[in-house]
Design an enzyme around this catalytic site. Structure first.
Site, short mmCIF file in Angstrom:
data_model
loop_
_atom_site.label_atom_id
_atom_site.label_comp_id
_atom_site.label_asym_id
_atom_site.label_seq_id
_atom_site.Cartn_x
_atom_site.Cartn_y
_atom_site.Cartn_z
N LYS A 1 0.87 -1.18 0.00
CA LYS A 1 0.00 0.00 0.00
C LYS A 1 0.91 1.23 0.00
CE LYS A 1 -1.76 2.94 1.97
NZ LYS A 1 -1.55 4.35 1.57
N GLU B 1 9.67 1.64 10.58
CA GLU B 1 10.74 2.59 10.24
C GLU B 1 10.12 3.97 10.29
OE1 GLU B 1 13.83 2.22 9.77
OE2 GLU B 1 14.15 0.14 9.19
N CYS C 1 14.42 10.76 6.04
CA CYS C 1 14.25 10.51 7.48
C CYS C 1 15.58 10.55 8.22
CB CYS C 1 13.59 9.16 7.66
SG CYS C 1 14.46 7.86 6.75
N GLU D 1 10.39 16.79 13.83
CA GLU D 1 10.81 16.53 12.45
C GLU D 1 10.08 17.48 11.51
OE1 GLU D 1 9.45 12.88 10.53
OE2 GLU D 1 11.51 12.52 9.90
P1 NAD Z 1 2.78 9.03 6.82
O1 NAD Z 1 3.02 8.41 8.13
O2 NAD Z 1 1.84 10.15 6.72
O3 NAD Z 1 2.26 7.94 5.76
C1 NAD Z 1 2.99 6.76 5.49
C2 NAD Z 1 2.04 5.73 4.91
O4 NAD Z 1 1.10 5.34 5.91
C3 NAD Z 1 1.21 6.18 3.71
O5 NAD Z 1 1.14 5.12 2.78
C4 NAD Z 1 -0.16 6.44 4.33
O6 NAD Z 1 -1.23 6.32 3.42
C5 NAD Z 1 -0.22 5.36 5.39
N1 NAD Z 1 -1.14 5.61 6.51
C6 NAD Z 1 -1.53 6.80 7.03
N2 NAD Z 1 -2.35 6.60 8.09
C7 NAD Z 1 -2.45 5.26 8.25
C8 NAD Z 1 -3.11 4.43 9.20
N3 NAD Z 1 -3.83 4.93 10.20
N4 NAD Z 1 -2.99 3.09 9.09
C9 NAD Z 1 -2.24 2.56 8.10
N5 NAD Z 1 -1.58 3.29 7.17
C10 NAD Z 1 -1.67 4.64 7.25
O7 NAD Z 1 4.24 9.43 6.29
P2 NAD Z 1 4.61 10.24 4.98
O8 NAD Z 1 4.22 11.66 5.18
O9 NAD Z 1 4.12 9.50 3.77
O10 NAD Z 1 6.22 10.12 4.99
C11 NAD Z 1 7.04 10.94 5.74
C12 NAD Z 1 7.44 10.29 7.04
O11 NAD Z 1 8.07 9.02 6.77
C13 NAD Z 1 8.49 11.07 7.81
O12 NAD Z 1 8.14 11.10 9.17
C14 NAD Z 1 9.78 10.28 7.60
O13 NAD Z 1 10.73 10.46 8.63
C15 NAD Z 1 9.26 8.90 7.55
N6 NAD Z 1 10.23 8.02 6.87
C16 NAD Z 1 10.95 7.13 7.62
C17 NAD Z 1 11.89 6.32 7.00
C18 NAD Z 1 12.70 5.33 7.79
O14 NAD Z 1 13.26 4.43 7.17
N7 NAD Z 1 12.79 5.41 9.10
C19 NAD Z 1 12.10 6.42 5.63
C20 NAD Z 1 11.36 7.35 4.91
C21 NAD Z 1 10.41 8.14 5.54
#
Ligand code: NAD
Length: 489
Positions: free
Chosen positions: A184, A260, A294, A393
């Site tokens: 997803k 992650e 991240c 962040e």
């Molecule tokens: P997000 O948490 O808003 O969304 C991530 C994913 O989760 C999307 O596919 C979204 O549709 C889904 N999602 C949202 N709510 C959900 C729920 N309640 N249940 C299940 N799925 C849900 O993150 P984003 O804005 O897409 O990405 C940015 C974030 O990702 C930043 O905080 C960044 O630090 C983090 N990130 C972490 C890593 C790592 O490896 N640690 C790598 C890349 C990005």
């Protein structure tokens, strides 16, 4: 536009078939121009149920999880298909993610394609069984064998910032380990995932239902995957806030959860380092992909006596990297992904100003671009590590420069964060550097500019940056169960 993207919009991949979404389609937008690129299938929770059912049947009713050599072959077919279509994938990545073209030869695209080989090799060479020998318990002698097996159906949920890297860092090891997957992707980058689905279907022998790709603009569809009783494991990358919701959602069925999450990593510069070089390099890295990484070191901790010089070096470095067109070969800092993300960054800049922070360079939208979600690379000075912009962040090209009073204070401030994802240490005395490395509670550290990103290197977070490790052997073993079999000897 592109042979991987049908003009009517990309479909879902469920049970080996390309199907429309129950909720119609949603638009995907070019963040550099604000133009609608086209559409992607918009799944409903019922579509998600169908994808989970397909993944469940493929796991339970086929030899996929037991045929290691076949899985290695399929992963190599996928790698070759992606290589053969790399220019189409590059075009999609630049247009949909706003990723600078320069990065697509590395972690945005070509790096993760090559990394599929590491996953294929693990499928072939991993020791699936360990003989513990015999042991006597209550007079019975038994031979014990530890078997490693696939967990089952994996729900993979990914963000938009490095979509190919994160999609493949989950898909590669999960498939190599013998699982089936429902992917997803983020609503902002459906095409990157859909293109992968089309390549899997057209160019690999991966059986129907082993990989399912469900695009949607409704986060509830992701929540359905997390809560689904037929899913054995959730592999999630995204924000810490969503990570908490994922952990809560997975708790009802007590499924394995691999997370992650976010970061606010520190670059710690010791007083015997080349302080200007360290500040300048750190500022450069925070501008890369508009700070949407991240693991970027967005807090620069420098000796108090060299504070002014470090701020100047960081600002000079960032001022030379204006936000620009991601298609141009020299661009480092492209656009932010969306208007919402730009507003979030601007909100943090306002908070920094209100808290007494000094914006040394940047701090505004790009004047050069009347369209697109561009914010200029920004250096903030004169705030402490306890300020909001040093604790939270931002996920934009924003560096906060903070003074420290020696090694112990630098370690204390580096650790004064809810996160522990990454970081760097700069200094010329290896023993001193090592003491600082030992003191920082974080999953990944670079010393004097060393690069840690590689297929065999485990990556992940301490504290609220996550649970588990992605990539490397550790990242593969996240997707394995352990079964102990005891037989009378
Ligand atoms: P997000 O948490 O808003 O969304 C991530 C994913 O989760 C999307 O596919 C979204 O549709 C889904 N999602 C949202 N709510 C959900 C729920 N309640 N249940 C299940 N799925 C849900 O993150 P984003 O804005 O897409 O990405 C940015 C974030 O990702 C930043 O905080 C960044 O630090 C983090 N990130 C972490 C890593 C790592 O490896 N640690 C790598 C890349 C990005």
């Amino acid at each position: 536009m592109n042979s991987l993207i049908p003009t009517e919009g990309t479909p879902l991949l469920i049970g080996g078939k390309l199907v429309p979404g129950g909720a119609g389609v949603f638009a995907t937008v070019n963040p550099a121009t604000e133009e609608i690129l086209g559409h992607a299938a918009n799944a409903t929770p019922e579509d998600m149920d169908a994808a989970v059912a397909a993944a469940r049947a493929a796991f339970d009713e086929s030899d996929w999880s037991r045929d290691h050599a076949f899985r290695a072959r399929c992963l190599r077919q996928l790698r070759e298909a992606m290589r053969a279509h790399v220019e189409q994938l590059r075009e999609i990545t630049i247009a949909e993610v706003g990723a600078p073209v320069l990065l697509t030869s590395g972690p945005q695209l070509e790096g993760p394609i090559s990394d599929l080989e590491f996953a294929a090799q693990l499928a072939e060479t991993y020791s699936w069984e360990t003989d513990l020998g015999t042991a006597v318990q209550m007079g019975i002698t038994s031979r014990r064998v530890v078997r490693r097996e696939a967990v089952g159906v994996v729900g993979a949920i990914t963000p938009w910032n490095f979509p190919h890297q994160i999609n493949l860092a989950k898909l590669g090891p999960a498939l190599a380990a013998g699982n089936t997957v429902v992917l997803k992707p983020a609503p902002d980058t459906p095409w990157c995932a859909a293109a992968l689905g089309s390549l899997i279907l057209e160019h690999t022998d991966i059986p129907a239902g082993v990989v399912n790709i469900v695009t949607s603009d409704d986060h509830g569809v992701g929540a359905r995957l997390v809560e689904h009783p037929d899913v054995d494991m959730v592999s999630f990358t995204g924000s810490t806030r969503t990570g908490r919701a994922v952990m809560t959602g997975a708790a009802t069925t007590l499924k394995r959860t691999f997370l992650e999450l976010g970061g606010k990593s520190a670059a710690v510069v010791l007083d015997d380092a080349d302080i200007a070089a360290a500040a300048s390099y750190t500022a450069f890295t925070v501008a890369v992909h508009a700070g949407q990484g991240c693991a970027l070191t967005t807090r620069l901790l420098v000796p108090r006596e060299s504070y002014a010089a470090a701020v100047e070096a960081a600002a000079k470095s960032m001022a030379g990297l204006r936000a620009g067109d991601p298609n141009k070969p020299g661009t480092i800092c492209g656009p932010l992904i969306s208007a919402a993300q730009r507003e979030r960054v601007e909100r943090y800049l306002d908070i920094a100003r209100a808290d007494g922070g000094r914006i040394v360079t940047g701090g505004t939208r790009s004047e050069k671009h009347t369209r697109g979600f561009f914010v200029e690379p920004t250096v903030i000075a004169d705030l402490s590590n306890t300020s909001t912009v040093a604790q939270e962040e931002i996920f934009g090209p924003v560096l906060v420069v903070i003074a420290h009073d020696g090694d112990a204070d630098a370690i204390r401030q580096a650790n004064d964060s809810p996160y522990g994802l990454s970081g760097s240490v700069w200094g010329s005395d290896p023993d001193r550097v090592d003491r600082v490395v030992n003191g920082i509670r974080t999953g990944t550290l670079s010393v004097n500019g060393g690069l840690w990103y590689h297929a065999d290197a485990p990556f992940g977070g301490y504290k609220q940056s996550g649970i588990g490790r992605e990539m490397g052997v550790a990242g593969f073993e996240e997707y394995l169960e352990t079964k102990l079999v005891a037989t009378p000897a």
